[in-house]
Design a protein around this motif. Structure first.
Motif, PDB file in Angstrom:
ATOM      1  N   GLY A 109       6.119 -13.511 -11.892  1.00 33.57           N
ATOM      2  CA  GLY A 109       6.033 -14.799 -11.231  1.00 33.57           C
ATOM      3  C   GLY A 109       5.537 -14.722  -9.803  1.00 33.57           C
ATOM      4  N   LEU A 110       4.712 -13.724  -9.511  1.00 28.98           N
ATOM      5  CA  LEU A 110       4.151 -13.557  -8.174  1.00 28.98           C
ATOM      6  C   LEU A 110       2.709 -14.072  -8.154  1.00 28.98           C
ATOM      7  CD1 LEU A 110       5.421  -9.912  -7.457  1.00 28.98           C
ATOM      8  CD2 LEU A 110       6.393 -12.047  -6.593  1.00 28.98           C
ATOM      9  N   PRO A 111       2.191 -14.407  -6.970  1.00 28.85           N
ATOM     10  CA  PRO A 111       0.793 -14.858  -6.889  1.00 28.85           C
ATOM     11  C   PRO A 111      -0.172 -13.758  -7.341  1.00 28.85           C
ATOM     12  CG  PRO A 111       1.992 -15.383  -4.869  1.00 28.85           C
ATOM     13  CD  PRO A 111       2.885 -14.486  -5.657  1.00 28.85           C
ATOM     14  N   VAL A 112      -1.159 -14.145  -8.117  1.00 26.85           N
ATOM     15  CA  VAL A 112      -2.172 -13.191  -8.568  1.00 26.85           C
ATOM     16  C   VAL A 112      -3.101 -12.885  -7.393  1.00 26.85           C
ATOM     17  CG1 VAL A 112      -4.099 -12.802 -10.156  1.00 26.85           C
ATOM     18  CG2 VAL A 112      -2.042 -14.023 -10.940  1.00 26.85           C
ATOM     19  N   PRO A 113      -3.385 -11.620  -7.109  1.00 32.70           N
ATOM     20  CA  PRO A 113      -4.259 -11.284  -5.974  1.00 32.70           C
ATOM     21  C   PRO A 113      -5.646 -11.905  -6.122  1.00 32.70           C
ATOM     22  CG  PRO A 113      -3.264  -9.310  -6.910  1.00 32.70           C
ATOM     23  CD  PRO A 113      -2.922 -10.425  -7.819  1.00 32.70           C
ATOM     24  N   CYS A 114      -6.170 -12.414  -5.039  1.00 33.23           N
ATOM     25  CA  CYS A 114      -7.510 -13.010  -5.057  1.00 33.23           C
ATOM     26  C   CYS A 114      -8.594 -11.959  -4.932  1.00 33.23           C
ATOM     27  CB  CYS A 114      -7.642 -14.028  -3.917  1.00 33.23           C
ATOM     28  SG  CYS A 114      -6.525 -15.437  -4.075  1.00 33.23           S
ATOM     29  N   ALA A 115      -8.284 -10.838  -4.292  1.00 33.76           N
ATOM     30  CA  ALA A 115      -9.255  -9.768  -4.081  1.00 33.76           C
ATOM     31  C   ALA A 115      -8.555  -8.431  -4.253  1.00 33.76           C
ATOM     32  CB  ALA A 115      -9.870  -9.882  -2.683  1.00 33.76           C
ATOM     33  N   GLU A 116      -9.354  -7.384  -4.509  1.00 35.54           N
ATOM     34  CA  GLU A 116      -8.756  -6.070  -4.733  1.00 35.54           C
ATOM     35  C   GLU A 116      -8.019  -5.562  -3.490  1.00 35.54           C
ATOM     36  OE1 GLU A 116     -10.529  -3.413  -7.981  1.00 35.54           O
ATOM     37  OE2 GLU A 116     -12.200  -3.860  -6.633  1.00 35.54           O
ATOM     38  N   ALA A 117      -8.469  -5.960  -2.315  1.00 39.48           N
ATOM     39  CA  ALA A 117      -7.793  -5.543  -1.090  1.00 39.48           C
ATOM     40  C   ALA A 117      -6.380  -6.108  -0.994  1.00 39.48           C
ATOM     41  CB  ALA A 117      -8.609  -5.963   0.131  1.00 39.48           C
ATOM     42  N   ASP A 118      -6.081  -7.156  -1.789  1.00 39.89           N
ATOM     43  CA  ASP A 118      -4.744  -7.760  -1.778  1.00 39.89           C
ATOM     44  C   ASP A 118      -3.783  -7.062  -2.735  1.00 39.89           C
ATOM     45  OD1 ASP A 118      -5.742  -9.681  -0.022  1.00 39.89           O
ATOM     46  OD2 ASP A 118      -6.346 -11.007  -1.672  1.00 39.89           O
ATOM     47  N   ILE A 119      -4.290  -6.160  -3.560  1.00 36.76           N
ATOM     48  CA  ILE A 119      -3.452  -5.546  -4.587  1.00 36.76           C
ATOM     49  C   ILE A 119      -2.363  -4.649  -4.001  1.00 36.76           C
ATOM     50  CG2 ILE A 119      -3.490  -3.938  -6.551  1.00 36.76           C
ATOM     51  CD1 ILE A 119      -6.145  -5.196  -7.368  1.00 36.76           C
ATOM     52  N   PRO A 120      -2.619  -3.821  -2.972  1.00 29.69           N
ATOM     53  CA  PRO A 120      -1.522  -3.020  -2.422  1.00 29.69           C
ATOM     54  C   PRO A 120      -0.332  -3.861  -1.970  1.00 29.69           C
ATOM     55  CG  PRO A 120      -3.614  -2.158  -1.655  1.00 29.69           C
ATOM     56  CD  PRO A 120      -3.912  -3.443  -2.367  1.00 29.69           C
ATOM     57  N   ALA A 121      -0.578  -5.023  -1.379  1.00 31.22           N
ATOM     58  CA  ALA A 121       0.527  -5.896  -0.987  1.00 31.22           C
ATOM     59  C   ALA A 121       1.293  -6.380  -2.212  1.00 31.22           C
ATOM     60  CB  ALA A 121      -0.007  -7.080  -0.182  1.00 31.22           C
ATOM     61  N   LEU A 171      -5.369   1.163   0.973  1.00 30.60           N
ATOM     62  CA  LEU A 171      -4.006   1.626   1.246  1.00 30.60           C
ATOM     63  C   LEU A 171      -3.333   0.620   2.175  1.00 30.60           C
ATOM     64  CD1 LEU A 171      -1.879   4.015   1.050  1.00 30.60           C
ATOM     65  CD2 LEU A 171      -2.779   4.729   3.283  1.00 30.60           C
ATOM     66  N   ARG A 172      -2.118   0.225   1.815  1.00 30.16           N
ATOM     67  CA  ARG A 172      -1.343  -0.664   2.675  1.00 30.16           C
ATOM     68  C   ARG A 172      -0.138   0.102   3.201  1.00 30.16           C
ATOM     69  NH1 ARG A 172      -0.928  -5.851   4.141  1.00 30.16           N
ATOM     70  NH2 ARG A 172       1.139  -6.723   4.620  1.00 30.16           N
ATOM     71  N   GLU A 173      -0.008   0.114   4.491  1.00 29.49           N
ATOM     72  CA  GLU A 173       1.096   0.839   5.126  1.00 29.49           C
ATOM     73  C   GLU A 173       1.361   0.210   6.484  1.00 29.49           C
ATOM     74  OE1 GLU A 173       2.375   5.523   5.692  1.00 29.49           O
ATOM     75  OE2 GLU A 173       0.255   4.969   5.714  1.00 29.49           O
ATOM     76  N   GLY A 174       2.652   0.050   6.799  1.00 24.87           N
ATOM     77  CA  GLY A 174       3.004  -0.531   8.080  1.00 24.87           C
ATOM     78  C   GLY A 174       2.519  -1.952   8.254  1.00 24.87           C
ATOM     79  N   ALA A 232       9.004  -2.369   1.260  1.00 20.30           N
ATOM     80  CA  ALA A 232       7.898  -2.736   2.141  1.00 20.30           C
ATOM     81  C   ALA A 232       7.475  -1.590   3.038  1.00 20.30           C
ATOM     82  CB  ALA A 232       8.294  -3.949   2.998  1.00 20.30           C
ATOM     83  N   SER A 233       8.379  -0.610   3.201  1.00 19.61           N
ATOM     84  CA  SER A 233       8.034   0.537   4.042  1.00 19.61           C
ATOM     85  C   SER A 233       7.264   1.607   3.276  1.00 19.61           C
ATOM     86  CB  SER A 233       9.305   1.160   4.625  1.00 19.61           C
ATOM     87  OG  SER A 233      10.100   1.742   3.581  1.00 19.61           O
ATOM     88  N   LEU A 234       7.176   1.463   1.949  1.00 22.73           N
ATOM     89  CA  LEU A 234       6.473   2.452   1.141  1.00 22.73           C
ATOM     90  C   LEU A 234       4.978   2.165   1.142  1.00 22.73           C
ATOM     91  CD1 LEU A 234       8.900   2.526  -1.911  1.00 22.73           C
ATOM     92  CD2 LEU A 234       8.629   4.334  -0.203  1.00 22.73           C
ATOM     93  N   PRO A 235       4.144   3.162   1.339  1.00 22.90           N
ATOM     94  CA  PRO A 235       2.694   2.930   1.267  1.00 22.90           C
ATOM     95  C   PRO A 235       2.288   2.591  -0.165  1.00 22.90           C
ATOM     96  CG  PRO A 235       3.161   5.271   1.477  1.00 22.90           C
ATOM     97  CD  PRO A 235       4.470   4.566   1.649  1.00 22.90           C
ATOM     98  N   GLU A 257       0.617  13.713   0.517  1.00 22.53           N
ATOM     99  CA  GLU A 257       1.606  13.869   1.592  1.00 22.53           C
ATOM    100  C   GLU A 257       2.919  13.173   1.270  1.00 22.53           C
ATOM    101  OE1 GLU A 257      -0.167  12.252   5.035  1.00 22.53           O
ATOM    102  OE2 GLU A 257      -1.782  13.729   5.147  1.00 22.53           O
ATOM    103  N   THR A 258       2.818  11.907   0.857  1.00 25.28           N
ATOM    104  CA  THR A 258       3.996  11.070   0.644  1.00 25.28           C
ATOM    105  C   THR A 258       3.827  10.303  -0.653  1.00 25.28           C
ATOM    106  OG1 THR A 258       4.131  10.750   3.032  1.00 25.28           O
ATOM    107  CG2 THR A 258       5.434   9.250   1.657  1.00 25.28           C
ATOM    108  N   PRO A 259       4.885  10.178  -1.459  1.00 28.48           N
ATOM    109  CA  PRO A 259       4.762   9.356  -2.672  1.00 28.48           C
ATOM    110  C   PRO A 259       4.343   7.931  -2.323  1.00 28.48           C
ATOM    111  CG  PRO A 259       6.785  10.643  -2.723  1.00 28.48           C
ATOM    112  CD  PRO A 259       6.215  10.807  -1.342  1.00 28.48           C
ATOM    113  N   VAL A 260       3.324   7.453  -2.996  1.00 29.40           N
ATOM    114  CA  VAL A 260       2.823   6.107  -2.750  1.00 29.40           C
ATOM    115  C   VAL A 260       3.033   5.253  -3.983  1.00 29.40           C
ATOM    116  CG1 VAL A 260       1.093   6.856  -1.068  1.00 29.40           C
ATOM    117  CG2 VAL A 260       0.502   6.752  -3.494  1.00 29.40           C
TER     118      VAL A 260
END
Length: 917
Positions: free
Chosen positions: A89-101, A19-22, A5-8, A39-42
């Motif tokens: 077996g995870l929820p399918v993202p509803c929007a592209e903004a949900d994909i990083p999570a 980008l999802r971070e923090g 969860a700490s990885l971007p 900068e950092t492996p994502v």
């Protein structure tokens, strides 16, 4: 341990970048995203595709597809956020903004499996993880600490793979007569209890009995040409008599396809024949060419330092897969098609035997070889699933003379002519000639690798047989006349070295000189010209090249004789392994002698009389102006002639079948292109139309207001049609340049509408995976060329619109011009175009409940070609706006589950009205 969860996590598409971070997700500009990833492996999903979306192709990071390949090396995965979510077996993202999570959650789920006692692919993982850590695989810090060191040394890969066993040759099949009632009972068993009776399928199965009866005439198989429309169920229709004959006669039936997609489908259907998977694996065997399978010796070389960098990581992941693979098939098998593309061009082809370098029994892994295991398994199989090219090669020059196909079913039979055209052709090119040199000479100068020349492969022969050793040395000396490394640079600079390079210099000069008259030389595409009226320098160069090739052929011929003599003498050192190696060398020498002989026949044509049976021409192959090969080519004017002589006449029974065997024409075309016309007694015929209600389920729309050559209008049409359909569109192109141009203009626009677009020759994804992604997402669309026009099976809502950029006219090549002249001019062209249209339309309606529209963006569509479409199909000539309305209405009706007809009131229905125009 690092907390996932700490990885971007980064996701990029044509619709935006997130980008999802923090614990927070934000949108980024391309420059920001590239800087952050550097900068950092994502966390990423498909780094090459993400990098392309960002305009940064060298993007690297923590690619979840690589982690999946490590954990579940031979398990299928659609490489999309939706596919990953469903697999875990995870929820399918509803929007592209949900994909990083999702990427963060998926990472946690995958890493947790490393410590789970239910992880089925644990064997070998610890050893592989340690090696990957030394190779600095980005996932190593997260993976290695989570895998407990086994108490005992792992039994992995080369020690784990089973050995095949030699078996006595299978007796010749018994002579049996199939009973029609038994065949229909077998069909009922295959279709299952309670299945709807299909009269067309039962009639097909009955007709297919004929080729399994004993043949009555020499050089005349019991041959059936069978056109079975989509929905008839021809696969089970021919498997019913085929499987029954195999069981009763104790023989093998070869089922041959043109596409890998149908091979996979047939492999799945085998479970209907043998519900027990273990029994099915023995009774039904998939066979492909050697270049499709993992070579264990090449893999060992890669694992021991032959590869470096990213290629070494790929080798480790392939090794993980090889330990769990069903059959070692790297192309269309259970190796994820997306895995090699993650490593761009780093090494996957070097892991197969693409150069004919196999040393057979001289290989330490010979007894575990995937290729040899497949060949031996097929000897005792009931059904062998192969491809057209392999069946033809096996019949022409196969090593397994006792296994040459006798009962053959050519599915996708409309491609038989094309497969024969490729198989029986000859190409004397720089790339082919340098491969021959390398096969004879082995490594030269500072070159590295496992490649070995004749001297190294046959060292024991050279020490035992003086004549054989002298022949090897003479062949190596003669091979110096063949092109060497950097040959193309010397040819382009007009500084050739040796007679073959001089020949290619003369060919290049002639091609460019003639292209200057047509204005094609500066276009950047490949060039070709007919091999007619050669000038003096070309004739002289051909004569010198022929002398050099003849000087090479003689020692190779002598070496073959010496090898055969050694086998006959059976000296003390010739144990079973050495005999197999010598026999393999005899076979390899045989087909290379045939190749050189064909080259000599081709060179004899230059300056001499033309052979009316062949079409000869010269080429300079280029991509975007960059030359990569030069050659002289020879094709049969009618390749069905060698097909008939080599494959059909020696066979006992043959079925050639397809949903579009006649290509919208009559039986004469099917007979001529299948080789039946060259048999003494011809072939039987069977025809069953599709049971689908095309009048209610489909319509053809010919758009009349798109000007040819107007890329902006063409792109706009594709964009608007895809939006009207809500995705689910297969777009077909005849030119890669236009394909790329349309993609560049509409991808962002469609993404903003929530409609993903994938494109062959643009996205760094293999074609099979593109189709898997398209099939999995009803809102996705796919653009491509001929490979998507044939053999793609996407039933249901995922494919509801097919759009062709225009009429699929034939390219004006030298070969096509010659065949056109010999086969009726415009009538020949029309037959080819109708066949292409029929195949393209066949992608649309795959099941009885399917609906859809077929759109052609060309006012130049001649009415005479409309017979390509099934009778009763509504056909209208409309403007683009009218087509968009029709597509929108049809898509909305399908979405709502309506059953009303797709056509509007007052449309021009069927073919008859258009034929009167």
């Amino acid at each position: 341990m690092i907390d996932p969860a700490s990885l971007p996590a980064l996701h990029a598409s044509h619709g935006g970048i997130w980008l999802r971070e923090g614990g927070r997700t934000q949108g980024l500009a391309k420059g920001q995203a590239i800087g952050r990833a550097a900068e950092t492996p994502v966390l990423l999903l498909n780094a090459p595709l993400t990098g392309q979306r960002l305009g940064y192709p060298d993007l690297n990071g923590l690619d979840l597809l690589e982690l999946w390949a490590f954990l579940h090396p031979a398990r299928f995965l659609v490489p999309t956020p939706k596919g990953l979510a469903q697999a875990l077996g995870l929820p399918v993202p509803c929007a592209e903004a949900d994909i990083p999570a999702l990427l963060q959650n998926a990472t946690q789920a995958l890493l947790d499996r490393l410590e789970s006692p239910d992880w089925r692919e644990r064997e070998g993982a610890w050893t592989s993880a340690q090696t990957l850590h030394r190779l600095r695989w980005p996932w190593s810090p997260l993976v290695a600490p989570r895998i407990a060191k086994p108490r005992e040394a792992e039994r992995w890969l080369f020690s784990k793979l089973p050995e095949w066993e030699e078996a006595q040759p299978r007796p010749a099949p018994r002579t049996v007569m199939l009973d029609e009632a038994q065949v229909l009972d077998r069909l009922d068993t295959l279709t299952g209890a309670g299945a709807e009776a299909r009269p067309g399928q039962r009639a097909y199965a009955t007709a297919a009995i004929g080729p399994f009866r004993p043949r009555a005439h020499r050089d005349q198989p019991n041959m059936l040409l069978a056109e079975a429309g989509t929905g008839i169920g021809k696969t089970l229709g021919y498997l019913a008599p085929a499987s029954l004959w195999a069981a009763q006669a104790q023989g093998t039936v070869w089922v041959s396809t043109y596409t890998k997609a149908l091979q996979r489908q047939l492999d799945r259907e085998s479970l209907r024949l043998f519900p027990d998977a273990a029994v099915a694996a023995r009774r039904v065997v998939v066979r492909k060419g050697r270049e499709n399978y993992l070579c264990l010796l090449n893999l060992e070389d890669a694992l021991q330092g032959g590869f470096s960098g990213r290629a070494a990581i790929l080798a480790q992941l392939v090794a993980r897969w090889a330990a769990f693979s069903k059959d070692g098939d790297m192309v269309g098998g259970d190796l994820p098609g997306w895995l090699p593309t993650l490593f761009r061009r780093n090494g996957s082809t070097a892991l197969t035997d693409r150069r004919g370098e196999c040393i057979y029994a001289g290989c330490p892994h010979y007894r575990k070889c995937f290729i040899e295991r497949s060949a031996r398994a097929s000897a005792d199989a009931d059904i062998v699933i192969a491809n057209h090219a392999l069946v033809m090669i096996n019949a022409a020059r196969g090593r397994e003379t006792g296994q040459r196909p006798q009962r053959i079913i050519f599915d996708e039979g409309h491609h038989l002519f094309d497969a024969a055209d490729s198989t029986f052709s000859v190409a004397l090119s720089g790339q082919e000639a340098i491969e021959l040199r390398r096969w004879i000479m082995g490594p030269e100068g500072g070159s590295r690798g496992r490649r070995r020349g004749l001297s190294a492969r046959l060292s024991d022969l050279a020490s035992y047989d003086v004549e054989g050793g002298e022949a090897i040395r003479s062949a190596a000396d003669a091979a110096l006349a063949l092109p060497a490394d950097e040959w193309l640079k010397r040819v382009v600079a007009d500084e050739p070295f040796g007679p073959l390079e001089a020949l290619f210099t003369a060919v290049r000069g002639t091609v460019f000189a003639r292209a200057a008259d047509t204005g094609e030389a500066d276009a950047g595409y490949g060039l070709e010209t007919e091999l007619a009226a050669p000038d003096g320098p070309l004739v002289e160069a051909a004569q010198e090249a022929a002398l050099a090739l003849d000087a090479l052929l003689r020692p190779l011929t002598h070496l073959s004789r010496r090898l055969e003599a050694v086998i006959e003498d059976a000296p003390d050192w010739l144990d079973g392994a050495a005999r197999a190696r010598i026999e393999g060398a005899v076979a390899s020498l045989g087909w290379r002698r045939d190749l050189i002989s064909a080259w000599l026949a081709l060179l004899a044509r230059i300056g001499g009389p033309a052979d009316p049976d062949y079409v000869d021409w010269m080429t300079v192959d280029r991509v975007e102006g960059r030359e990569y090969d030069i050659g002289i080519h020879r094709h049969w004017l009618d390749p069905s002639r060698p097909l008939a002589e080599t494959v059909l006449k020696p066979a006992q029974g043959v079925i050639v079948t397809s949903a579009t065997l006649k290509g919208g024409g009559d039986w004469s075309d099917a007979e001529s292109r299948s080789g039946a016309v060259h048999l003494p007694h011809g072939a039987g015929r069977f025809e069953a139309g599709s049971p689908f209600d095309y009048a209610a389920r489909a319509q053809v729309l010919i758009v009349t207001d798109i000007k040819r050559g107007d890329l902006a209008a063409l792109s706009g049409a594709y964009g608007r049609l895809i939006e009207a359909a809500g995705g689910g569109t297969l777009g077909l192109f005849t030119a890669i340049r236009r394909l790329r141009a349309v993609h560049a203009r509409i991808a962002d626009r469609l993404a903003r509408a929530g409609l993903p677009l994938y494109t062959q020759h643009v996205d760094p994804i293999d074609t099979g995976t593109l189709v898997d992604i398209f099939r999995d997402d009803p809102r996705a669309s796919l653009l491509g060329t001929d490979a998507l026009r044939d053999g793609v099976d996407v039933p249901g809502h995922s494919l509801r619109l097919v759009v062709m950029e225009g009429v699929p006219w034939s390219k004006p090549t030298v070969l096509h011009a010659a065949r056109r002249l010999a086969n009726g001019g415009n009538a020949y062209d029309d037959r080819l175009i109708r066949a292409r249209l029929a195949q393209a339309f066949g992608r649309l309606i795959r099941r009885a409940e399917d609906k859809g529209c077929f759109v052609i963006l060309s006012a130049a569509m001649p009415s005479r070609l409309l017979s390509a479409f099934p009778p009763g199909t509504p056909i209208r000539r409309v403007t683009l706006d009218e087509a968009i309305i029709a597509v929108s209405v049809a898509s909305r009706r399908e979405t709502l589950g309506e059953t009303a007809s797709l056509g509007h009131q007052g449309h021009e229905s069927g073919h008859s009205h258009l034929e009167r125009e």
